[in-house]
Design an enzyme around this catalytic site. Structure first.
Site, PDB file in Angstrom:
ATOM      1  CG  ASP A 191      -1.997   1.031   1.175  1.00  0.00           C
ATOM      2  OD1 ASP A 191      -2.343   1.480   0.061  1.00  0.00           O
ATOM      3  OD2 ASP A 191      -2.503   1.426   2.247  1.00  0.00           O
ATOM      4  CD  GLU A 243      -0.938   5.180  -4.285  1.00  0.00           C
ATOM      5  OE1 GLU A 243      -0.439   5.550  -3.206  1.00  0.00           O
ATOM      6  OE2 GLU A 243      -1.636   4.166  -4.401  1.00  0.00           O
ATOM      7  CG  ASP A 255      -8.389   4.155   0.349  1.00  0.00           C
ATOM      8  OD1 ASP A 255      -8.208   2.925   0.427  1.00  0.00           O
ATOM      9  OD2 ASP A 255      -7.615   4.990   0.842  1.00  0.00           O
TER      10      ASP A 255
HETATM   11  C1  GLC Z   1      -4.944   3.160   2.785  1.00  0.00           C
HETATM   12  C2  GLC Z   1      -5.394   1.880   2.106  1.00  0.00           C
HETATM   13  C3  GLC Z   1      -6.448   1.200   2.940  1.00  0.00           C
HETATM   14  C4  GLC Z   1      -5.901   0.953   4.344  1.00  0.00           C
HETATM   15  C5  GLC Z   1      -5.425   2.247   4.979  1.00  0.00           C
HETATM   16  C6  GLC Z   1      -4.719   2.009   6.301  1.00  0.00           C
HETATM   17  O1  GLC Z   1      -5.975   4.091   2.792  1.00  0.00           O
HETATM   18  O2  GLC Z   1      -5.838   2.110   0.807  1.00  0.00           O
HETATM   19  O3  GLC Z   1      -6.873   0.016   2.331  1.00  0.00           O
HETATM   20  O4  GLC Z   1      -6.899   0.370   5.138  1.00  0.00           O
HETATM   21  O5  GLC Z   1      -4.510   2.894   4.115  1.00  0.00           O
HETATM   22  O6  GLC Z   1      -3.600   1.220   6.139  1.00  0.00           O
END
Ligand code: GLC
Length: 645
Positions: A306, A309, A404
């Site tokens: 995650d 980007e 998200d």
């Molecule tokens: C980002 C991710 C999400 C995750 C959050 C906390 O927003 O896209 O899926 O739950 O971070 O880690």
């Protein structure tokens, strides 16, 4: 037929892995070159334009403006130009179908006739790029040829096709065990539970909070005995913390991106100030991939990557509260983060130093590549990996989820539109946060969403902290949720087989209806019915309060209704109104084909892919079967099933 056109000194993106001959005279487009390159092509009134993977709006991209510039923005409105991935493939479906892949890690603006003047205009900010042009007999043929040059999709293990539950907010072993046992108690199948950032020690990658998980290895093993895998999150930034082994190694070996002063760039993300690994370098990828040994040595085999980007909260140059810097930023996205990407630098393996802004769209893809290659070295089985950010080519190492989203009917519909577009760009293993990430879901939306996710390779219920709890057992009549999710497991002999065949043949798994019925003019307008694998058509209910929907059948099919049992009936071609109660799923099997269905189980460990009944009007089905984890996958694993009588 595919030809490539090279401009300037392109950055190696690793998207295309086959040799493609150079073209001489550019066709389809006229080119205007200056500091950037602008390609223009007239569109006929009836042309459809497919592609662009993870972008908003419908499957036909015509009428919109899209920007490839990977970005962490949860406002997934129809007019939002950029999402988390850059998938620069367009497919023009008209008199002479063709595809164009703009292979550049820099920003690209696609204006797909947004002004209604019949022009497709692609503006590539960097003059260094490769353009691949694909000529084909149909849009589908164009896509298949394209998939042929970008390499085979990542092959996840069978358990990755099970149902997964996730929530940002599960903190401890106890939280996770509770979710597991609640699913088991309610008879709701489950194969994996995701561990969001709270499993870590202060959100630091490659650490575990020992108070919350005193014995992660033991816990992982105990969960596996119940048929449940744990899937931790891994973020891109490495916390600045001398004494932390990963951080120290990164510093000693000079693995991090540089700032304007040639020092390690500092950006704030979840753990506080971090350095970003320079994933664009081979040696950094190798190192980062090896870091996953921290997890694999504790029995973990699935991960989500995650914030790659990369997402940035603030930097050493910009405080969190700074006003948007429009002057240094970008008129399309007058946002302070654009300037941040110009503030840090990569050292490419070809010797060039480039700002992240110039090679921006590769960052997440190269993190996925690092992790995928590492996991492949570390494990003797297939791993699960999905990432938020991506670029074409990353599909060889992992899947993606679409970031998200929110608990709205619009987002559910968008999930349906994304699937074929992502498949065109190679991302077969993908899915959305089922039920919606932001905002509060409700029973009806979650049930309808699950009925879509039954057919998407990644089927994960995930939601944000502070939103309503959305585990299925929290709602009235949990048996309704059990029914929908059990359909997923009963269809796994088909879904797994079709996924693996599509991946091995470098074909799509989910397609627009028009790809399978190119002669039928009516299906060109239908975006909310999809073909899944070779033989199934889905027509999900996407409207609040709807008791059913109108379905268009391009040919006679077998209508299958599932309410815990399958009931099949032959239906004629044409339009029909179909009742679909909330606790049922209706789907269609193409005429003369079969779908193998297995027994209801509570996890894939209990599933016998060989023990199937054959639904539909065909006589033969070619089923891909393996042990669900071997790395030796090949079409020679297909067995023929025959329907008697
Ligand atoms: C980002 C991710 C999400 C995750 C959050 C906390 O927003 O896209 O899926 O739950 O971070 O880690």
């Amino acid at each position: 037929m595919i030809t490539q056109y090279s401009y300037g000194t392109p950055v190696e993106t690793f998207a295309v892995v086959e040799d493609v001959p150079a073209g001489h005279q550019l066709t389809h487009f006229t080119l205007e070159s200056g500091p950037s390159l602008t390609f223009t092509c007239p569109l006929a009134a009836t042309d459809l334009v497919y592609g662009l993977g993870e972008t908003m709006r419908g499957v036909n991209k015509r009428g919109g403006r899209y920007i490839s510039f990977n970005y962490d923005d949860p406002k997934h409105r129809d007019d939002m130009p950029s999402m988390y991935g850059a998938h620069n493939l367009l497919v023009v479906d008209g008199e002479t179908p063709f595809g164009a892949f703009f292979d550049t890690p820099a920003k690209v603006v696609f204006d797909v006739d947004s002004k209604g003047n019949g022009l497709l205009n692609v503006s590539c900010e960097s003059p260094d790029l490769r353009l691949y042009l694909v000529e084909g007999s149909s849009a589908y043929d164009v896509v298949k040829q394209f998939l042929g040059i970008i390499g085979r999709s990542f092959l996840p293990p069978l358990w990755a096709f099970g149902y997964g539950q996730s929530r940002w907010g599960y903190k401890t072993e106890k939280d996770i065990s509770r979710v597991a046992s609640k699913h088991r108690d309610a008879g709701i199948p489950l194969d994996y539970l995701c561990m969001d950032i709270d499993y870590m020690d202060r959100y630091i990658d490659f650490t575990v909070n020992r108070r919350r998980f005193p014995d992660l290895a033991g816990y992982t093993a105990r969960m596996k005995e119940q048929g449940i895998h744990l899937v931790p999150i891994v973020d891109a930034g490495i916390k600045i913390e001398p004494g932390n082994a990963v951080y120290d190694e990164g510093i000693q070996n000079d693995y991090f991106c540089k700032n304007r002063e040639e020092k390690n760039f500092q950006a704030e993300v979840w753990p506080g100030m971090t350095h970003f690994p320079d994933f664009l370098q081979e040696k950094v990828r190798h190192w980062f991939g090896d870091c996953y040994q921290f997890y694999t040595s504790q029995g973990l085999e699935g991960f989500w990557n995650d914030m790659n980007e990369p997402a940035i909260f603030s930097t050493e140059y910009r405080s969190k509260l700074a006003k948007p810097d429009v002057a240094r930023g970008d008129p399309d996205q007058p946002d302070r983060h654009i300037a941040d990407f110009k503030d840090f630098f990569h050292r490419l393996d070809d010797g060039r130093q480039m700002s992240n802004y110039e090679v921006h769209n590769l960052y997440g893809a190269m993190m996925t590549r690092a992790s995928g290659e590492g996991l492949n070295r570390l494990l003797d089985r297939r791993y699960l990996l999905f990432s938020r950010s991506s670029y074409i080519g990353a599909h060889r190492y992992g899947g993606i989820w679409t970031g998200d989203n929110a608990s709205t009917w619009h987002m559910l519909r968008q999930n349906v539109y994304h699937m074929p577009s992502l498949n065109m760009c190679g991302f077969l293993y993908s899915g959305a946060d089922t039920g919606g990430f932001g905002g509060n879901t409700n029973r009806e939306l979650l049930l309808r969403w699950l009925a879509v996710s039954v057919f998407t390779p990644l089927m994960r219920n995930h939601t944000a902290i502070l939103t309503r709890h959305q585990e299925c057992y929290r709602f009235r009549d949990p048996e309704d949720f059990r029914t929908i999710i059990s359909l997923r497991y009963r269809l796994l002999p088909y879904l797994y087989s079709e996924f693996m065949k599509a991946a091995l043949r470098q074909d799509m798994f989910i397609r627009p209806l028009a790809f399978d019925y190119p002669e039928d003019q009516r299906v060109r307008k239908i975006e909310d019915q999809l073909v899944v694998g070779g033989n199934v058509m889905i027509a999900p209910v996407l409207e609040k309060g709807a008791k059913g929907r109108t379905v268009y059948l391009p040919e006679p099919m077998t209508e299958v209704r599932y309410n815990g049992e399958f009931s099949c009936s032959d239906v004629e071609a044409g339009e029909r109104m179909v009742d679909v109660p909330l606790n049922e799923v209706v789907f269609y099997i193409k005429r003369g084909t079969l779908v193998p269905a297995g027994k209801a189980v509570s996890c894939t460990a209990e599933l016998n892919l060989e023990d199937v009944v054959l639904l539909g009007s065909g006589t033969v089905y070619e089923q891909y079967v393996d042990d669900g984890s071997t790395k030796e996958c090949g079409l020679d694993r297909c067995v023929i099933r025959r329907k008697e009588g």
